[in-house]
Motif scaffolding. Structure first.
Motif, PDB file in Angstrom:
ATOM      1  N   UNK A  41      71.362  71.027  28.180  1.00 38.31           N
ATOM      2  CA  UNK A  41      71.070  70.099  27.291  1.00 38.31           C
ATOM      3  C   UNK A  41      69.399  69.397  27.572  1.00 38.31           C
ATOM      4  N   UNK A  42      69.148  69.438  26.585  1.00 36.53           N
ATOM      5  CA  UNK A  42      67.633  68.625  26.245  1.00 36.53           C
ATOM      6  C   UNK A  42      67.547  67.470  25.574  1.00 36.53           C
ATOM      7  N   UNK A  43      67.171  65.961  27.073  1.00 34.11           N
ATOM      8  CA  UNK A  43      67.958  65.169  26.950  1.00 34.11           C
ATOM      9  C   UNK A  43      66.426  64.329  26.108  1.00 34.11           C
ATOM     10  N   UNK A  44      66.661  63.328  25.003  1.00 35.07           N
ATOM     11  CA  UNK A  44      65.302  63.242  24.447  1.00 35.07           C
ATOM     12  C   UNK A  44      65.667  61.623  24.301  1.00 35.07           C
ATOM     13  N   UNK A  45      64.562  61.050  24.548  1.00 37.08           N
ATOM     14  CA  UNK A  45      64.642  58.915  23.949  1.00 37.08           C
ATOM     15  C   UNK A  45      63.845  58.361  23.276  1.00 37.08           C
ATOM     16  N   UNK A  46      64.384  57.684  22.066  1.00 34.84           N
ATOM     17  CA  UNK A  46      63.809  57.432  20.920  1.00 34.84           C
ATOM     18  C   UNK A  46      63.806  56.852  19.621  1.00 34.84           C
ATOM     19  N   UNK A  47      62.978  56.427  18.809  1.00 29.24           N
ATOM     20  CA  UNK A  47      63.820  56.077  17.694  1.00 29.24           C
ATOM     21  C   UNK A  47      63.492  57.583  16.630  1.00 29.24           C
ATOM     22  N   UNK A  48      64.460  57.807  15.869  1.00 30.98           N
ATOM     23  CA  UNK A  48      64.050  58.310  14.501  1.00 30.98           C
ATOM     24  C   UNK A  48      64.785  58.540  13.375  1.00 30.98           C
ATOM     25  N   UNK A  49      65.262  59.366  12.194  1.00 31.71           N
ATOM     26  CA  UNK A  49      65.591  59.823  11.671  1.00 31.71           C
ATOM     27  C   UNK A  49      65.471  61.480  10.931  1.00 31.71           C
ATOM     28  N   UNK A  50      66.324  61.289   9.558  1.00 28.31           N
ATOM     29  CA  UNK A  50      65.833  62.534   8.699  1.00 28.31           C
ATOM     30  C   UNK A  50      65.446  62.186   8.072  1.00 28.31           C
ATOM     31  N   UNK A  51      65.028  63.419   7.496  1.00 30.84           N
ATOM     32  CA  UNK A  51      63.343  63.475   7.320  1.00 30.84           C
ATOM     33  C   UNK A  51      64.422  64.551   5.642  1.00 30.84           C
ATOM     34  N   UNK A  52      65.199  65.019   5.999  1.00 28.43           N
ATOM     35  CA  UNK A  52      65.674  66.097   5.439  1.00 28.43           C
ATOM     36  C   UNK A  52      67.601  66.431   5.302  1.00 28.43           C
ATOM     37  N   UNK A  53      68.355  67.411   4.481  1.00 30.11           N
ATOM     38  CA  UNK A  53      69.080  67.348   5.306  1.00 30.11           C
ATOM     39  C   UNK A  53      69.057  68.131   5.849  1.00 30.11           C
ATOM     40  N   UNK A  54      68.259  68.723   6.444  1.00 32.01           N
ATOM     41  CA  UNK A  54      68.546  69.920   7.827  1.00 32.01           C
ATOM     42  C   UNK A  54      67.556  68.631   9.374  1.00 32.01           C
ATOM     43  N   UNK A  55      66.921  68.436   9.054  1.00 33.28           N
ATOM     44  CA  UNK A  55      65.296  67.880   9.780  1.00 33.28           C
ATOM     45  C   UNK A  55      65.716  66.255   9.925  1.00 33.28           C
ATOM     46  N   UNK A  56      66.464  66.174  11.808  1.00 37.70           N
ATOM     47  CA  UNK A  56      65.528  64.558  11.609  1.00 37.70           C
ATOM     48  C   UNK A  56      63.839  65.132  12.993  1.00 37.70           C
ATOM     49  N   UNK A  57      63.498  63.586  12.945  1.00 37.00           N
ATOM     50  CA  UNK A  57      62.199  63.697  13.112  1.00 37.00           C
ATOM     51  C   UNK A  57      62.275  62.284  13.989  1.00 37.00           C
ATOM     52  N   UNK A  58      62.319  63.045  15.357  1.00 31.94           N
ATOM     53  CA  UNK A  58      61.710  61.920  16.655  1.00 31.94           C
ATOM     54  C   UNK A  58      60.738  61.936  16.979  1.00 31.94           C
ATOM     55  N   UNK A  59      59.734  60.605  17.088  1.00 31.62           N
ATOM     56  CA  UNK A  59      58.667  59.965  17.076  1.00 31.62           C
ATOM     57  C   UNK A  59      57.988  61.324  17.066  1.00 31.62           C
ATOM     58  N   UNK A  60      57.557  62.022  15.819  1.00 33.58           N
ATOM     59  CA  UNK A  60      56.706  62.473  15.900  1.00 33.58           C
ATOM     60  C   UNK A  60      57.502  64.029  15.511  1.00 33.58           C
TER      61      UNK A  60
END
Length: 470
Positions: free
Chosen positions: A103-122
């Motif tokens: 598993x690729x484990x990532x930390x940070x705050x993110x959000x969906x920018x469209x129905x198929x994309x989650x943006x995490x710290x850029x």
């Protein structure tokens, strides 16, 4: 555009960890995102630390029972045990373990920018499917002065350096009662303020009342139908103002419920419908965006770690294995309130069962006082109540007493596998154990049906004739 991941999991609590680990072990390419650290509320603020604290408080309580001259409770030692328990269990939820699984484990705050994309710290993460498992947090009631005066929740209680001398608990649900009783046993003078008319309103009324009585017997002040109108502070003390008077304390523990973590996720951009009660999901745990699933507390359903883990297995099937889809089955959901005595339940309450089944309902109740192991261990408080139909179908079980949470699982298995009361009654149980009470309770169905039928009168007449012939 390429899709680099099979599944992106947002939230590293029980539900999210189940999904990430299971998907990775199936060979899927998985990313797991959390704001801070893996383990969720259960590991850091909930199940693990609270049960560790309850254990040490129970030990202190039993020592005082056996040595009436008294010993001072060791609050610092209890907190040390809490943190040791967390440290021992944490590696199972560690980033290193999940990275070893692939598993690729990532930390940070993110959000969906469209129905198929989650943006995490850029960084834009795309996947065949997403799972939202961001959990819940304590709900803070809008009581004037509460925030300004200061309070703690289950997220701060385990960081206390000393036990509060006087503690007010807002809320008469499981979290408030468990922590309130534990802190009382470790030295706090505790007052529980419950807005509603009863403690544990979702439970069997008699079982909840027994817990209420036990708390008061230990010296905990329980005030029901008591709403806090405002909170003030004076000379370092915190004052709760109610229509029934003022309560002056050193600390306030807020435990009035939970609210889902849905803010800041860009759910509108993702096409996911939600409210302040949680994310809307269908029986397959898909949101209104069929590529995005949700599980655990964030859906606003059953707020239990074991339910979140179960829902995680459903998400794995439905998000990755399209030919093997399945619905979540909530027919048999057990839970336990870990007070002393414990209160465990599965299925309907007695009032609910009476309303649904009427005269077909049979109530089978075995007091702990008639279970030999309970007598031997001075644990006579409580009962096992089985709600059965006349044909033996189990529709609910409520256990209040020692080890209730452990005793419940025999009934959970029976209900899940559609076994009748007779299956428990006919299974040999070890003597002397508390579990023998389950068999004794189940045996009451045959006894009640026998006594209500014509056979006792027939046999009485038969034996009278035989005595006359002898």
């Amino acid at each position: 555009m390429s899709v680099p991941f099979d599944l992106v999991v947002i939230g590293g609590g029980s539900g999210g960890l189940t999904v990430a680990a299971g998907a990775a072990q199936l060979g899927a390419k998985v990313a797991l995102i959390d704001k801070h650290r893996l383990g969720g509320d259960c590991l850091w603020y909930g199940c693990v630390p609270s049960k560790a604290l309850i254990h040490r408080s129970r030990v202190a309580h039993e020592v005082r029972r056996s040595r009436p001259e008294g010993t001072d409770p060791d609050f610092s030692g209890a907190l040390a045990h809490v943190h040791k328990a967390i440290q021992t269990i944490e590696p199972h939820d560690s980033p290193e373990r999940f990275r070893r699984l692939g598993v690729e484990v990532l930390f940070g705050k993110g959000k969906f920018i469209d129905p198929r994309t989650f943006r995490l710290d850029g960084r834009d993460l795309r996947a065949r499917a997403f799972c939202i498992a961001t959990g819940s947090r304590p709900r803070i009631p809008p009581i004037p002065g509460l925030v300004q005066t200061g309070f703690i929740t289950n997220e701060e209680v385990f960081a206390l350096k000393t036990c509060p001398r006087r503690l007010a608990v807002l809320g008469g649900g499981p979290i408030g009662l468990e922590l309130g009783q534990a802190l009382h046993r470790l030295g706090a003078e505790v007052t529980i303020l419950q807005r509603g008319a009863t403690l544990l309103p979702r439970e069997d009324p008699r079982a909840a009342q027994l817990v209420h009585t036990a708390l008061e017997a230990e010296g905990i002040a329980v005030k029901t139908s008591t709403a806090v109108d405002r909170v003030t502070s004076e000379n370092g003390e915190k004052i709760l103002h109610t229509r029934k008077g003022r309560f002056v304390v050193d600390e306030i523990l807020v435990a009035v419920g939970r609210q889902p973590n849905v803010e800041g996720l860009g759910l509108e951009q993702a096409g996911v419908v939600y409210s302040d009660k949680g994310i809307q999901v269908n029986p397959y745990l898909a949101t209104t965006n069929p590529k995005i699933f949700a599980c655990g507390d964030v859906t606003g359903g059953y707020l239990f770690t074991h339910v979140a883990g179960y829902e995680g297995t459903i998400v794995i099937r439905n998000a990755l294995l399209g030919l093997f889809k399945g619905k979540a089955d909530y027919r048999v959901i057990p839970w336990t309130t870990f007070t002393g005595p414990e209160l465990a339940r599965v299925g309907l309450t007695e009032p609910e069962a009476k309303e649904r089944y009427g005269k077909d309902l049979m109530v089978l109740e075995q007091p702990f006082a008639r279970v030999d192991r309970a007598v031997a261990e001075e644990a006579e408080t409580g009962f096992i109540k089985v709600l059965s139909l006349r044909n033996g179908t189990i529709v609910g079980v409520h256990i209040v007493g020692a080890q209730a949470g452990e005793l419940l699982h025999e009934w959970v298995l029976a209900m899940k596998q559609d076994l009748k009361v007779a299956a428990v009654a006919g299974s040999m149980h070890v003597y002397p154990t508390l579990a023998l009470g389950n068999q004794q309770a189940s045996g009451l169905l045959a006894k009640q049906k026998f006594l209500a039928g014509p056979l006792p009168g027939i046999l009485e007449g038969l034996f009278a004739q035989l005595r006359g012939l002898s």
